[in-house]
Design a protein around this motif. Structure first.
Motif, PDB file in Angstrom:
ATOM      1  N   ARG A  51       0.837  -1.197   0.000  1.00  0.00           N
ATOM      2  CA  ARG A  51       0.000   0.000   0.000  1.00  0.00           C
ATOM      3  C   ARG A  51       0.876   1.253   0.000  1.00  0.00           C
ATOM      4  O   ARG A  51       1.832   1.341   0.765  1.00  0.00           O
ATOM      5  N   LEU A  52       0.492   2.197  -0.832  1.00  0.00           N
ATOM      6  CA  LEU A  52       1.163   3.487  -0.870  1.00  0.00           C
ATOM      7  C   LEU A  52       0.241   4.508  -0.225  1.00  0.00           C
ATOM      8  O   LEU A  52      -0.867   4.762  -0.710  1.00  0.00           O
ATOM      9  N   TYR A  53       0.682   5.101   0.877  1.00  0.00           N
ATOM     10  CA  TYR A  53      -0.101   6.103   1.600  1.00  0.00           C
ATOM     11  C   TYR A  53       0.288   7.488   1.089  1.00  0.00           C
ATOM     12  O   TYR A  53       1.463   7.861   1.111  1.00  0.00           O
ATOM     13  N   VAL A  54      -0.717   8.234   0.645  1.00  0.00           N
ATOM     14  CA  VAL A  54      -0.482   9.543   0.054  1.00  0.00           C
ATOM     15  C   VAL A  54      -1.492  10.546   0.590  1.00  0.00           C
ATOM     16  O   VAL A  54      -2.437  10.204   1.294  1.00  0.00           O
ATOM     17  N   CYS A  55      -1.264  11.801   0.247  1.00  0.00           N
ATOM     18  CA  CYS A  55      -2.266  12.861   0.360  1.00  0.00           C
ATOM     19  C   CYS A  55      -2.359  13.454  -1.034  1.00  0.00           C
ATOM     20  O   CYS A  55      -1.325  13.728  -1.657  1.00  0.00           O
ATOM     21  N   TYR A  56      -3.552  13.655  -1.534  1.00  0.00           N
ATOM     22  CA  TYR A  56      -3.722  14.036  -2.929  1.00  0.00           C
ATOM     23  C   TYR A  56      -3.117  15.396  -3.286  1.00  0.00           C
ATOM     24  O   TYR A  56      -2.854  15.658  -4.458  1.00  0.00           O
ATOM     25  N   ILE A  57      -2.902  16.260  -2.310  1.00  0.00           N
ATOM     26  CA  ILE A  57      -2.323  17.569  -2.638  1.00  0.00           C
ATOM     27  C   ILE A  57      -0.840  17.668  -2.252  1.00  0.00           C
ATOM     28  O   ILE A  57      -0.229  18.714  -2.436  1.00  0.00           O
ATOM     29  N   CYS A  58      -0.261  16.591  -1.750  1.00  0.00           N
ATOM     30  CA  CYS A  58       1.133  16.619  -1.303  1.00  0.00           C
ATOM     31  C   CYS A  58       2.079  16.296  -2.466  1.00  0.00           C
ATOM     32  O   CYS A  58       2.021  15.196  -3.027  1.00  0.00           O
ATOM     33  N   ARG A 206       2.999  22.790  -9.595  1.00  0.00           N
ATOM     34  CA  ARG A 206       2.490  23.781  -8.647  1.00  0.00           C
ATOM     35  C   ARG A 206       3.054  25.168  -8.913  1.00  0.00           C
ATOM     36  O   ARG A 206       2.334  26.165  -8.837  1.00  0.00           O
ATOM     37  N   TYR A 207       4.343  25.239  -9.219  1.00  0.00           N
ATOM     38  CA  TYR A 207       4.959  26.539  -9.459  1.00  0.00           C
ATOM     39  C   TYR A 207       4.406  27.203 -10.715  1.00  0.00           C
ATOM     40  O   TYR A 207       4.248  28.434 -10.759  1.00  0.00           O
ATOM     41  N   LYS A 248      -6.655  24.707  -5.240  1.00  0.00           N
ATOM     42  CA  LYS A 248      -6.418  24.418  -3.827  1.00  0.00           C
ATOM     43  C   LYS A 248      -4.973  24.729  -3.444  1.00  0.00           C
ATOM     44  O   LYS A 248      -4.705  25.228  -2.351  1.00  0.00           O
ATOM     45  N   ILE A 249      -4.065  24.433  -4.351  1.00  0.00           N
ATOM     46  CA  ILE A 249      -2.652  24.700  -4.088  1.00  0.00           C
ATOM     47  C   ILE A 249      -2.403  26.198  -3.993  1.00  0.00           C
ATOM     48  O   ILE A 249      -1.672  26.671  -3.117  1.00  0.00           O
ATOM     49  N   GLY A 259       0.633  34.662   3.937  1.00  0.00           N
ATOM     50  CA  GLY A 259      -0.281  35.128   4.969  1.00  0.00           C
ATOM     51  C   GLY A 259      -1.545  35.715   4.413  1.00  0.00           C
ATOM     52  O   GLY A 259      -2.195  36.557   5.053  1.00  0.00           O
ATOM     53  N   GLN A 260      -1.944  35.272   3.227  1.00  0.00           N
ATOM     54  CA  GLN A 260      -3.160  35.779   2.590  1.00  0.00           C
ATOM     55  C   GLN A 260      -4.260  34.733   2.642  1.00  0.00           C
ATOM     56  O   GLN A 260      -4.002  33.547   2.644  1.00  0.00           O
ATOM     57  N   LYS A 261      -5.483  35.196   2.693  1.00  0.00           N
ATOM     58  CA  LYS A 261      -6.626  34.282   2.700  1.00  0.00           C
ATOM     59  C   LYS A 261      -7.283  34.256   1.331  1.00  0.00           C
ATOM     60  O   LYS A 261      -7.142  35.174   0.550  1.00  0.00           O
TER      61      LYS A 261
END
Length: 261
Positions: A51-58, A206-207, A248-249, A259-261
């Motif tokens: 099993r590969l444990y991930v987070c979809y945005i990581c 992402r960049y 989301k990223i 520090g922005q929302k």
């Protein structure tokens, strides 16, 4: 409740390839399993399955996820998605005491750290070899993989600089120069995607989005090799199936680094 009935993937036209050949895998679209949080029951841990444990945005987890897919291991390594904002207690207690992703459950043990893990997957599972036998290329691959940590630090630090585009430019220029070393193909080592490319792909993804949104800057501008690399990476189904929600990223980066929302 166990969620792996949602794991519905099969491969077609699988071909073994050498490390110097283009990829010829074609994938049926993989259905992403649901994200497990603090209320979720664990999968049957250490039952003999991998099993590969991930987070979809990581992006670090995405490195391992891409490696799994490129090697055609969707039916060999189950994907388990963890909510890093609401982590299940069993993940730290029973799976990976470091309590981060990625991690790989295989042969009764758990391996972590993304750069170590992509090499582990490449060396311990079937599928195309993602590091070349050629001594010069392999040495260059190792240099690129090692530099990726400096690359990330340079770009992330630039977000708070007076001139982020200028500060990050040295990192993107490094890749542009690296892509000129083996001119016979669009990837860092030539014709085929390798662990070197996989080390950078999630972050470039992402960049590209963040610099365009935040500073109206295309990081491939004036960097034709990098632009061609991005174009070729985006043709690979094994990678495309792992891509994040860039909106989301952008929100995450604005909150965490600016520090922005």
């Amino acid at each position: 409740m166990i969620f792996f009935n949602h794991f519905m993937h099969r491969m077609v036209n699988k071909k073994m390839i050498s490390s110097c050949s283009p990829l010829f895998y074609r994938f049926v679209q993989e259905v992403r399993p649901p994200v497990l949080n603090s209320t979720s029951e664990p999968p049957p841990i250490f039952d003999g399955n991998s099993r590969l444990y991930v987070c979809y945005i990581c992006p670090f987890a995405q490195r391992a996820w891409i490696t799994r897919n490129v090697k055609g291991l969707q039916d060999k390594i189950q994907l388990v998605a963890i909510d890093l904002g609401d982590r299940p207690a069993w993940y730290k207690e029973k799976v990976y005491p470091e309590n981060k992703v990625p991690s790989l459950e295989h042969n009764g043990r758990v391996t972590g750290e993304s750069l170590d893990l992509i090499k582990y997957i490449d060396e311990n599972f079937e599928g195309p070899t993602l590091l070349p036998d050629d001594r010069e290329k392999r040495k260059f691959a190792e240099e690129l993989i090692a530099y990726s940590e400096t690359f990330l630090k340079t770009v992330y630090t630039s977000f708070k600089a007076e001139d982020p585009v200028k500060e990050a430019g040295v990192a993107f220029d490094y890749l542009e120069t690296a892509l000129q070393k083996f001119d016979k193909g669009p990837f860092l080592l030539g014709q085929a995607i390798s662990l070197a490319d996989i080390s950078y792909a999630p972050f470039i993804e992402r960049y590209l989005g963040f610099f365009e949104h935040q500073w109206k800057y295309d990081i491939t501008s004036g960097r034709p090799k990098l632009a061609a690399w991005v174009e070729e990476i985006n043709k690979i189904d094994a990678y495309k199936q792992t891509k994040c929600d860039i909106n989301k990223i952008i929100q995450l980066y604005k909150s965490r680094f600016l520090g922005q929302k």
